[in-house]
Design a protein around this motif. Structure first.
Motif, PDB file in Angstrom:
ATOM      1  N   LYS A   1      -7.777   1.188   0.117  1.00 48.62           N
ATOM      2  CA  LYS A   1      -7.094   1.122   1.409  1.00 48.62           C
ATOM      3  C   LYS A   1      -5.729   1.800   1.355  1.00 48.62           C
ATOM      4  O   LYS A   1      -5.370   2.585   2.238  1.00 48.62           O
ATOM      5  N   MET A   2      -4.958   1.489   0.334  1.00 49.71           N
ATOM      6  CA  MET A   2      -3.613   2.048   0.213  1.00 49.71           C
ATOM      7  C   MET A   2      -3.634   3.573   0.179  1.00 49.71           C
ATOM      8  O   MET A   2      -2.822   4.244   0.818  1.00 49.71           O
TER       9      MET A   2
ATOM     10  N   LEU B   1      -8.688   6.295   0.985  1.00 53.08           N
ATOM     11  CA  LEU B   1      -9.826   7.004   0.428  1.00 53.08           C
ATOM     12  C   LEU B   1     -11.131   6.568   1.085  1.00 53.08           C
ATOM     13  O   LEU B   1     -11.253   5.448   1.575  1.00 53.08           O
ATOM     14  N   GLU B   2     -12.097   7.452   1.039  1.00 53.27           N
ATOM     15  CA  GLU B   2     -13.456   7.105   1.427  1.00 53.27           C
ATOM     16  C   GLU B   2     -14.143   6.569   0.170  1.00 53.27           C
ATOM     17  O   GLU B   2     -14.369   7.299  -0.790  1.00 53.27           O
ATOM     18  N   GLU B   3     -14.461   5.280   0.176  1.00 56.89           N
ATOM     19  CA  GLU B   3     -14.951   4.638  -1.040  1.00 56.89           C
ATOM     20  C   GLU B   3     -16.176   5.330  -1.619  1.00 56.89           C
ATOM     21  O   GLU B   3     -16.307   5.471  -2.842  1.00 56.89           O
ATOM     22  N   ASN B   4     -17.066   5.797  -0.786  1.00 58.47           N
ATOM     23  CA  ASN B   4     -18.294   6.430  -1.266  1.00 58.47           C
ATOM     24  C   ASN B   4     -18.028   7.722  -2.024  1.00 58.47           C
ATOM     25  O   ASN B   4     -18.898   8.202  -2.766  1.00 58.47           O
TER      26      ASN B   4
ATOM     27  N   LYS C   1      -1.067 -10.653  -0.598  1.00 57.58           N
ATOM     28  CA  LYS C   1      -2.124 -10.279  -1.540  1.00 57.58           C
ATOM     29  C   LYS C   1      -2.910  -9.050  -1.100  1.00 57.58           C
ATOM     30  O   LYS C   1      -3.641  -8.465  -1.896  1.00 57.58           O
ATOM     31  N   ASP C   2      -2.730  -8.630   0.158  1.00 58.64           N
ATOM     32  CA  ASP C   2      -3.414  -7.420   0.609  1.00 58.64           C
ATOM     33  C   ASP C   2      -2.618  -6.161   0.298  1.00 58.64           C
ATOM     34  O   ASP C   2      -3.089  -5.047   0.566  1.00 58.64           O
ATOM     35  N   HIS C   3      -1.420  -6.320  -0.283  1.00 61.85           N
ATOM     36  CA  HIS C   3      -0.586  -5.161  -0.619  1.00 61.85           C
ATOM     37  C   HIS C   3      -0.324  -5.061  -2.122  1.00 61.85           C
ATOM     38  O   HIS C   3       0.670  -4.480  -2.545  1.00 61.85           O
TER      39      HIS C   3
END
Length: 224
Positions: free
Chosen positions: A210-211, A214-217, A167-169
């Motif tokens: 994550k994949m 990216l920098e979420e901010n 589920k993390d992929h």
């Protein structure tokens, strides 16, 4: 994402990367060349070096001598089969061993691959002369290196996909703007009862961040 039509365009990957792009779409094959073909290896090397994602979408499906002409079967049957073939080519073609940090994300929940996963691994074990010529690692041992989107339309299929790639992929898939996309984007994920709220957040947002590395901010403006 920007679509790449020719393997020689890996120079374009570098240019697009410099502009901030972190993912590129490719087809499930080019002509008679599946994704294990050595002509694609320079592209894979560059994508691994830059840590960008290759999103694989099925196309140019074989018509099975015309038997897929009816009932929209090229899209209902041909596309999932085409994606499964692409995944098997990557697994048994040694691609994920040669390029261990390369990230493929396959459309439509990996197509038919999750349901034939056991069959593929069994074939690799009992007929290594036919299946294991290019890769000495069993296909099912590489499942955790695959990424897919969540577009499976069915919670039973989603559970099978989770048991295949983890589920993390899995990232949110929409297939927008095509009619086979979810009418309510993310509905299957949101209504899958075994998920915790964190699981849903991961599949709907965090896994993709994550994949793609990216920098979420950077994805939103706090003063919007």
């Amino acid at each position: 994402m920007r679509q790449i039509q020719k393997c020689s365009s890996f120079q374009e990957v570098r240019r697009c990367y410099s502009l901030g792009m972190r993912g590129f779409e490719i087809g499930s094959h080019i002509g008679e060349k599946s994704l294990d073909h050595k002509d694609f290896w320079p592209l894979y090397k560059v994508c691994e070096e830059l840590s960008v994602v290759l999103f694989v979408h099925p196309w140019d499906m074989h018509m099975w001598d015309g038997r897929l002409q009816k009932y929209w079967m090229p899209w209902l049957v041909g596309m999932p089969s085409e994606t499964a073939q692409a995944i098997c080519s990557v697994l048994m073609g040694n691609i994920l061993v040669l390029f261990p940090n390369l990230r493929f994300c396959f459309a439509h929940g990996g197509g038919s691959y999750p349901i034939i996963r056991g069959r593929v691994s069994h074939g690799w074990n009992v007929r290594p002369d036919l299946c294991a010529g290019d890769c000495q690692v069993a296909p099912n041992q590489l499942d955790g290196k695959l990424w897919t989107d969540s577009l499976v339309h069915d919670p039973v299929a989603l559970e099978l996909l989770i048991n295949t790639v983890g589920k993390d992929h899995i990232v949110l898939g929409t297939d927008y703007p095509f009619p086979l996309g979810e009418l309510e984007v993310g509905k299957v994920v949101e209504e899958y009862k075994p998920f915790s709220s964190k699981d849903r957040q991961n599949l709907l947002w965090d896994n993709a961040v994550k994949m793609l590395g990216l920098e979420e901010n950077s994805l939103f403006a706090k003063d919007f």
